[in-house]
Design a protein around this motif. Sequence first.
Motif, mmCIF file in Angstrom:
data_model
loop_
_atom_site.group_PDB
_atom_site.id
_atom_site.type_symbol
_atom_site.label_atom_id
_atom_site.label_comp_id
_atom_site.label_asym_id
_atom_site.label_seq_id
_atom_site.Cartn_x
_atom_site.Cartn_y
_atom_site.Cartn_z
ATOM 1 N N SER A 44 -3.188 10.434 -20.204
ATOM 2 C CA SER A 44 -4.301 10.664 -19.287
ATOM 3 C C SER A 44 -3.747 11.045 -17.926
ATOM 4 O O SER A 44 -2.573 10.796 -17.618
ATOM 5 C CB SER A 44 -5.194 9.420 -19.170
ATOM 6 O OG SER A 44 -4.504 8.368 -18.513
ATOM 7 N N TYR A 45 -4.614 11.669 -17.115
ATOM 8 C CA TYR A 45 -4.262 12.092 -15.764
ATOM 9 C C TYR A 45 -5.308 11.545 -14.805
ATOM 10 O O TYR A 45 -6.492 11.460 -15.136
ATOM 11 C CB TYR A 45 -4.238 13.624 -15.657
ATOM 12 C CG TYR A 45 -3.187 14.295 -16.518
ATOM 13 C CD1 TYR A 45 -1.963 14.682 -15.980
ATOM 14 C CD2 TYR A 45 -3.429 14.542 -17.862
ATOM 15 C CE1 TYR A 45 -0.996 15.305 -16.758
ATOM 16 C CE2 TYR A 45 -2.469 15.149 -18.655
ATOM 17 C CZ TYR A 45 -1.257 15.535 -18.097
ATOM 18 O OH TYR A 45 -0.307 16.132 -18.884
ATOM 19 N N ARG A 46 -4.851 11.207 -13.607
ATOM 20 C CA ARG A 46 -5.795 10.735 -12.580
ATOM 21 C C ARG A 46 -5.323 11.213 -11.223
ATOM 22 O O ARG A 46 -4.121 11.136 -10.918
ATOM 23 C CB ARG A 46 -5.889 9.206 -12.600
ATOM 24 C CG ARG A 46 -6.856 8.647 -11.555
ATOM 25 C CD ARG A 46 -7.309 7.239 -11.930
ATOM 26 N NE ARG A 46 -6.244 6.266 -11.906
ATOM 27 C CZ ARG A 46 -5.947 5.503 -10.839
ATOM 28 N NH1 ARG A 46 -6.639 5.634 -9.721
ATOM 29 N NH2 ARG A 46 -4.980 4.616 -10.897
ATOM 30 N N GLN A 47 -6.239 11.719 -10.425
ATOM 31 C CA GLN A 47 -5.911 12.193 -9.088
ATOM 32 C C GLN A 47 -6.136 11.088 -8.080
ATOM 33 O O GLN A 47 -7.180 10.431 -8.072
ATOM 34 C CB GLN A 47 -6.762 13.412 -8.734
ATOM 35 C CG GLN A 47 -6.139 14.318 -7.689
ATOM 36 C CD GLN A 47 -4.850 14.980 -8.152
ATOM 37 O OE1 GLN A 47 -4.694 15.281 -9.335
ATOM 38 N NE2 GLN A 47 -3.921 15.179 -7.225
ATOM 39 N N LEU A 48 -5.154 10.857 -7.229
ATOM 40 C CA LEU A 48 -5.229 9.838 -6.190
ATOM 41 C C LEU A 48 -4.784 10.505 -4.888
ATOM 42 O O LEU A 48 -3.599 10.528 -4.561
ATOM 43 C CB LEU A 48 -4.327 8.651 -6.537
ATOM 44 C CG LEU A 48 -4.423 7.406 -5.665
ATOM 45 C CD1 LEU A 48 -5.809 6.773 -5.779
ATOM 46 C CD2 LEU A 48 -3.353 6.389 -6.083
ATOM 47 N N GLY A 49 -5.740 11.111 -4.187
ATOM 48 C CA GLY A 49 -5.380 11.904 -3.021
ATOM 49 C C GLY A 49 -4.518 13.084 -3.454
ATOM 50 O O GLY A 49 -4.866 13.807 -4.390
ATOM 51 N N ALA A 74 1.242 6.057 3.161
ATOM 52 C CA ALA A 74 0.182 5.300 2.487
ATOM 53 C C ALA A 74 -0.115 5.875 1.110
ATOM 54 O O ALA A 74 -0.458 5.120 0.174
ATOM 55 C CB ALA A 74 -1.089 5.299 3.345
ATOM 56 N N ASP A 75 0.010 7.197 0.955
ATOM 57 C CA ASP A 75 -0.183 7.814 -0.362
ATOM 58 C C ASP A 75 0.884 7.335 -1.342
ATOM 59 O O ASP A 75 0.594 7.091 -2.522
ATOM 60 C CB ASP A 75 -0.137 9.338 -0.252
ATOM 61 C CG ASP A 75 -1.311 9.911 0.517
ATOM 62 O OD1 ASP A 75 -2.440 9.440 0.314
ATOM 63 O OD2 ASP A 75 -1.079 10.844 1.318
ATOM 64 N N LEU A 76 2.116 7.192 -0.860
ATOM 65 C CA LEU A 76 3.188 6.694 -1.717
ATOM 66 C C LEU A 76 2.939 5.238 -2.101
ATOM 67 O O LEU A 76 3.141 4.844 -3.256
ATOM 68 C CB LEU A 76 4.538 6.840 -1.019
ATOM 69 C CG LEU A 76 4.954 8.250 -0.603
ATOM 70 C CD1 LEU A 76 6.363 8.235 -0.003
ATOM 71 C CD2 LEU A 76 4.899 9.210 -1.786
ATOM 72 N N ASP A 77 2.482 4.446 -1.134
ATOM 73 C CA ASP A 77 2.158 3.041 -1.433
ATOM 74 C C ASP A 77 1.090 2.957 -2.522
ATOM 75 O O ASP A 77 1.204 2.161 -3.470
ATOM 76 C CB ASP A 77 1.639 2.337 -0.171
ATOM 77 C CG ASP A 77 2.697 2.192 0.902
ATOM 78 O OD1 ASP A 77 3.898 2.257 0.567
ATOM 79 O OD2 ASP A 77 2.310 2.018 2.076
ATOM 80 N N ALA A 128 0.264 5.205 -4.753
ATOM 81 C CA ALA A 128 0.766 5.699 -6.040
ATOM 82 C C ALA A 128 1.627 4.652 -6.730
ATOM 83 O O ALA A 128 1.513 4.438 -7.948
ATOM 84 C CB ALA A 128 1.562 6.987 -5.826
ATOM 85 N N GLU A 129 2.480 3.989 -5.964
ATOM 86 C CA GLU A 129 3.314 2.929 -6.541
ATOM 87 C C GLU A 129 2.447 1.823 -7.146
ATOM 88 O O GLU A 129 2.705 1.370 -8.280
ATOM 89 C CB GLU A 129 4.230 2.347 -5.467
ATOM 90 C CG GLU A 129 5.339 3.282 -5.007
ATOM 91 C CD GLU A 129 6.122 2.731 -3.833
ATOM 92 O OE1 GLU A 129 7.214 3.246 -3.573
ATOM 93 O OE2 GLU A 129 5.621 1.788 -3.166
ATOM 94 N N ALA A 130 1.441 1.398 -6.410
ATOM 95 C CA ALA A 130 0.569 0.333 -6.906
ATOM 96 C C ALA A 130 -0.174 0.774 -8.165
ATOM 97 O O ALA A 130 -0.314 -0.008 -9.121
ATOM 98 C CB ALA A 130 -0.428 -0.066 -5.813
ATOM 99 N N ALA A 131 -0.632 2.021 -8.182
ATOM 100 C CA ALA A 131 -1.373 2.514 -9.349
ATOM 101 C C ALA A 131 -0.486 2.586 -10.576
ATOM 102 O O ALA A 131 -0.926 2.263 -11.688
ATOM 103 C CB ALA A 131 -1.969 3.884 -9.035
ATOM 104 N N MET A 132 0.763 3.016 -10.405
ATOM 105 C CA MET A 132 1.666 3.076 -11.558
ATOM 106 C C MET A 132 1.973 1.688 -12.089
ATOM 107 O O MET A 132 2.016 1.467 -13.301
ATOM 108 C CB MET A 132 2.950 3.833 -11.177
ATOM 109 C CG MET A 132 2.758 5.341 -11.116
ATOM 110 S SD MET A 132 4.291 6.290 -10.813
ATOM 111 C CE MET A 132 4.266 6.361 -9.012
ATOM 112 N N ARG A 133 2.158 0.742 -11.187
ATOM 113 C CA ARG A 133 2.387 -0.642 -11.640
ATOM 114 C C ARG A 133 1.156 -1.181 -12.365
ATOM 115 O O ARG A 133 1.285 -1.899 -13.362
ATOM 116 C CB ARG A 133 2.764 -1.525 -10.454
ATOM 117 C CG ARG A 133 4.127 -1.193 -9.856
ATOM 118 C CD ARG A 133 4.506 -2.168 -8.756
ATOM 119 N NE ARG A 133 5.822 -1.861 -8.209
ATOM 120 C CZ ARG A 133 6.032 -1.365 -6.978
ATOM 121 N NH1 ARG A 133 4.991 -1.133 -6.181
ATOM 122 N NH2 ARG A 133 7.249 -1.130 -6.560
ATOM 123 N N ASP A 134 -0.026 -0.837 -11.880
ATOM 124 C CA ASP A 134 -1.258 -1.288 -12.538
ATOM 125 C C ASP A 134 -1.375 -0.722 -13.949
ATOM 126 O O ASP A 134 -2.024 -1.340 -14.814
ATOM 127 C CB ASP A 134 -2.486 -0.865 -11.716
ATOM 128 C CG ASP A 134 -2.666 -1.691 -10.448
ATOM 129 O OD1 ASP A 134 -2.028 -2.755 -10.346
ATOM 130 O OD2 ASP A 134 -3.430 -1.251 -9.559
#
Length: 242
Positions: free
Chosen positions: A18-23, A49-52, A54-60
């Motif tokens: 799956s793909y998801r756009q985050l900013g 903040a975009d990197l932060d 993205a990191e959180a989303a990948m961990r989730d």
Amino acid sequence: MSLRAFFDALDGTWPAASYRQLGPVTLREGQGGGSRVSAATIEGDWTPADLDAAEAAMRDMGQKPIFQLRPGQQTLDAALADRGYSVLDPVNLYTCPVDLLCDIPLPRVTVLAVWEPLALMLEIWAEGGIGPARIAIMERVKGPKTGLLGRHADKPAGCAFVAIHDGIAMVHAVEVLPHQRRSGMGRWFMRAAALWARDNGAHTLALMCTKANVAANGLYSSLNMEVVGEYHYRHLTSETTA
């Protein structure tokens, strides 16, 4: 061919679950299929903040933070290095016109185009570390696709996967059995992929090869395929993939 077309074809022929756009960040859910389907990519302007986020989303998602760095992203590359990210798997991007490799007929039964993959092909891929998670990637491809089963000296020699997106045929998962290496099988796989691609409407043959694979880079160069770009990943070595 533009690099954008290359990367679009990469997603089309080796898709994430799956793909998801985050900013400005595109997140990929890999489901254990490796870096190529798990790495986040960034287009356009970005902030720390975009990197932060993205990191959180990948961990989730149960994935370790990993980013794919494309040509021209030196500032992003440096920012990730400052965060402790290490370089992983620098890759060359190769292309050539399909017709370039259609000049020599394939010897009979040297390479067979087969889809769905045979049990023998699954065994060969598994021996090379291409297991169910990567087979699932192949299954997800929606466009024209095929597996290639190679034979040498009347014995199975290896297999590969080819798929087409917007006229670009990409070769993935090339695996030659150890005792069949140095038999020219890789060269025949590329010619078989080009012939299949031509017959299925593609104009360009493309693939990725890690820079560390000296033998494979030598093969693609000897076939007059052109390096049109590169990419690498950055990942946090202190974290493990779920």
